[in-house]
Design an enzyme around this catalytic site. Structure first.
Site, PDB file in Angstrom:
ATOM      1  N   LYS A 113       0.812  -1.214   0.000  1.00  0.00           N
ATOM      2  CA  LYS A 113       0.000   0.000   0.000  1.00  0.00           C
ATOM      3  C   LYS A 113       0.847   1.267   0.000  1.00  0.00           C
ATOM      4  CE  LYS A 113      -4.166  -2.211   1.537  1.00  0.00           C
ATOM      5  NZ  LYS A 113      -3.821  -3.627   1.750  1.00  0.00           N
TER       6      LYS A 113
HETATM    7  C1  LIG Z   1      -4.503  -4.674   1.329  1.00  0.00           C
HETATM    8  C2  LIG Z   1      -3.790  -5.956   1.227  1.00  0.00           C
HETATM    9  C3  LIG Z   1      -4.232  -6.977   0.374  1.00  0.00           C
HETATM   10  C4  LIG Z   1      -5.509  -6.855  -0.425  1.00  0.00           C
HETATM   11  O1  LIG Z   1      -5.419  -5.880  -1.439  1.00  0.00           O
HETATM   12  P1  LIG Z   1      -6.739  -5.316  -2.124  1.00  0.00           P
HETATM   13  O2  LIG Z   1      -6.276  -4.219  -3.009  1.00  0.00           O
HETATM   14  O3  LIG Z   1      -7.614  -4.813  -1.006  1.00  0.00           O
HETATM   15  O4  LIG Z   1      -7.383  -6.433  -2.850  1.00  0.00           O
HETATM   16  C5  LIG Z   1      -3.463  -8.113   0.275  1.00  0.00           C
HETATM   17  N1  LIG Z   1      -2.337  -8.265   0.990  1.00  0.00           N
HETATM   18  C6  LIG Z   1      -1.883  -7.316   1.836  1.00  0.00           C
HETATM   19  C7  LIG Z   1      -0.651  -7.566   2.620  1.00  0.00           C
HETATM   20  C8  LIG Z   1      -2.590  -6.132   1.972  1.00  0.00           C
HETATM   21  O5  LIG Z   1      -2.135  -5.187   2.800  1.00  0.00           O
END
Ligand SMILES: *Cc1c(COP(=O)(O)O)cnc(C)c1O
Length: 476
Positions: A113
């Site tokens: 993220k």
């Molecule tokens: C947020 C997250 C996901 C899921 O991603 P999306 O974009 O919500 O589908 C998967 N793995 C990790 C480690 C995350 O932080």
């Protein structure tokens, strides 16, 4: 570039407007009016380029006139040249003849993220300066969004952030990455309930006239288009290294809110040759069921060792349904309304058919997840996090089923560093992953957060009481 709402009735906005708005006023999500297309020659031209260059080229058509080419290039250079601990930003690691990992966790909070939120923080700052406005971000997190968002905006002059997390349902590392950031513009809230409860409070606040009268609200969840846009970049960057556009690549994406994998869909729409997008889910498998049988129905959330994927409903799936369904805002509004009422709906044949070409839903339970962690450790010494392991397990299954050509490289998105989930990793492989030095003394720092009851009013009142206010300082 113009942005339109999936529900069809909110006004179209430019990139700056869509970035600051987050959710559309009709309850929909913003999407570009059309998909920009790259020719094969344009893609080929990006081979060998640095991440920040690929980033600014891929984002340019989405940004449109909201930034000059030089401004965009400078922001990309600052973000991707400075905030990541690996000079490749998102390096590839080989596991075997067909399988690779795309490491997306070299940012400040150790999850993918950061790649988009570091960018979003810069965009907010640039646009708010220009408009002489302030922004109050209200968000819900199952762990990783919150910490990445807080790190992206802490200390900014024109932004304040209220981040809700479900109390006791995020890992110690995740919680500390949020609650140990000390900055007057950062407010952590721990609410009783699940991530879905927290997310529904946030949605309600965006629709609450009282709140909107006092505060200029913004979103950092993946409903914010700018985040998805920034994630399109690493699909290009990875595929280029395998020889795109002259060679296809498949991706396996650990999925929760469907943001990350939707960015892969956008890359494909732009002309990147993608063989398959494996939508990897844990036992909270609404997406796997929807893609396999067309039945989109919510069930309760089962807590797993992959908390960032423990969700009942995936907000970004709406973007896919809208695009596949011929971009009919009225029809989609109806479809989503019936889902809200019954917590269940059927995909149309057109939606199912469109999804089948590119997407493959694959589910991994706890045991399969642990086995994938063990396999990566035993065969190549890679300690992977449980979310990544769900993706890798799904990649192996997709290959085994014959869904992916044996000559096509399969890239599993490594969405978090193993040290974010040390207990689950240690249980699976017998080794406790250590935090990288760059996160510093996380467990020695004091935590700050406000525990609140699970009802909406408690959250709303807290935000109204503690917000520095934003509408007051501007005329809009
Ligand atoms: C947020 C997250 C996901 C899921 O991603 P999306 O974009 O919500 O589908 C998967 N793995 C990790 C480690 C995350 O932080």
């Amino acid at each position: 570039m113009e942005y339109i709402s999936t529900r069809g009735s909110a006004p179209a906005l430019d990139f700056e407007g869509a970035t600051l708005a987050g959710l559309a006023s009709d309850g929909g999500l913003y999407l570009p009016r059309d998909w920009p297309k790259f020719t094969e020659a344009q893609i080929r031209n990006l081979r060998g380029a640095e991440y920040s260059v690929v980033a600014s080229e891929v984002m340019k058509p989405f940004v449109g006139d909201a930034l000059t080419e030089a401004e965009l290039a400078e922001i990309c250079d600052q973000v991707y040249g400075g905030s990541f601990s690996h000079s490749g930003v998102t390096p590839l690691v080989q596991l075997d003849a067909q399988n690779w990992l795309l490491e997306l966790f070299h940012g400040p909070t150790l999850a993918f993220k950061d790649v988009a939120l570091q960018m979003l923080g810069r965009l907010f700052e640039t646009f708010l300066e220009r408009r002489d406005q302030r922004l109050t971000i209200v968000g819900a997190t199952s762990g990783d969004t919150g910490s990445a968002a807080i790190r992206a905006v802490a200390g900014l002059d024109r932004v304040e952030i209220f981040m809700l997390h479900p109390e006791g349902k995020v890992s110690d590392v995740q919680r500390r990455q949020m609650t140990t950031v000390r900055s007057p513009n950062v407010h952590n809230i721990a609410i009783e309930g699940s991530f879905d409860d927290a997310q529904s409070h946030v949605k309600r606040m965006f629709a609450d006239a009282d709140v909107n009268q006092t505060l200029n609200l913004g979103a950092v969840n993946s409903i914010n288009w700018a985040r998805l846009m920034a994630q399109v970049v690493y699909y290009f960057y990875a595929a280029l290294q395998f020889g795109a556009p002259d060679r296809k690549v498949a991706f396996s994406v650990p999925t929760g809110n469907f943001g990350d994998v939707f960015a892969g869909y956008v890359a494909a729409k732009m002309g990147l040759p993608i063989e398959k997008l494996v939508v990897a889910t844990n036992v909270n498998d609404i997406l796997q069921r929807a893609l396999t049988t067309g039945d989109y129905s919510a069930r309760g959330v089962t807590p797993t060792i992959t908390p960032s994927m423990d969700i009942q409903v995936s907000s970004n799936f709406e973007r896919l349904l809208f695009d596949l369904g011929g971009r009919d805002g009225a029809a989609l509004t109806e479809q989503m309304r019936s889902f809200d009422a019954a917590q269940s709906m059927q995909l149309t044949d057109v939606q199912r058919g469109g999804a089948r070409d590119l997407f493959l839903g694959v589910r991994a339970d706890q045991e399969q997840t642990a086995r994938a962690m063990q396999g990566a450790y035993q065969s190549c010494g890679q300690i992977i996090d449980p979310h990544t392991a769900v993706g890798l397990s799904a990649a192996h299954d997709a290959i085994k089923e014959g869904a992916i050509d044996p000559l096509v490289p399969v890239v599993t998105l490594a969405t978090a560093h193993a040290a974010k989930f040390p207990d689950a990793v240690e249980r699976a492989v017998g080794v406790r992953p250590g935090l990288p030095a760059r996160v510093g003394d996380l467990f020695g720092r004091e935590e700050h957060f406000s525990p609140l009851a699970g009802d909406y009013e408690a959250t709303r009142d807290f935000v109204l009481q503690h917000a520095a206010g934003s509408a007051a300082s501007s005329s809009s």
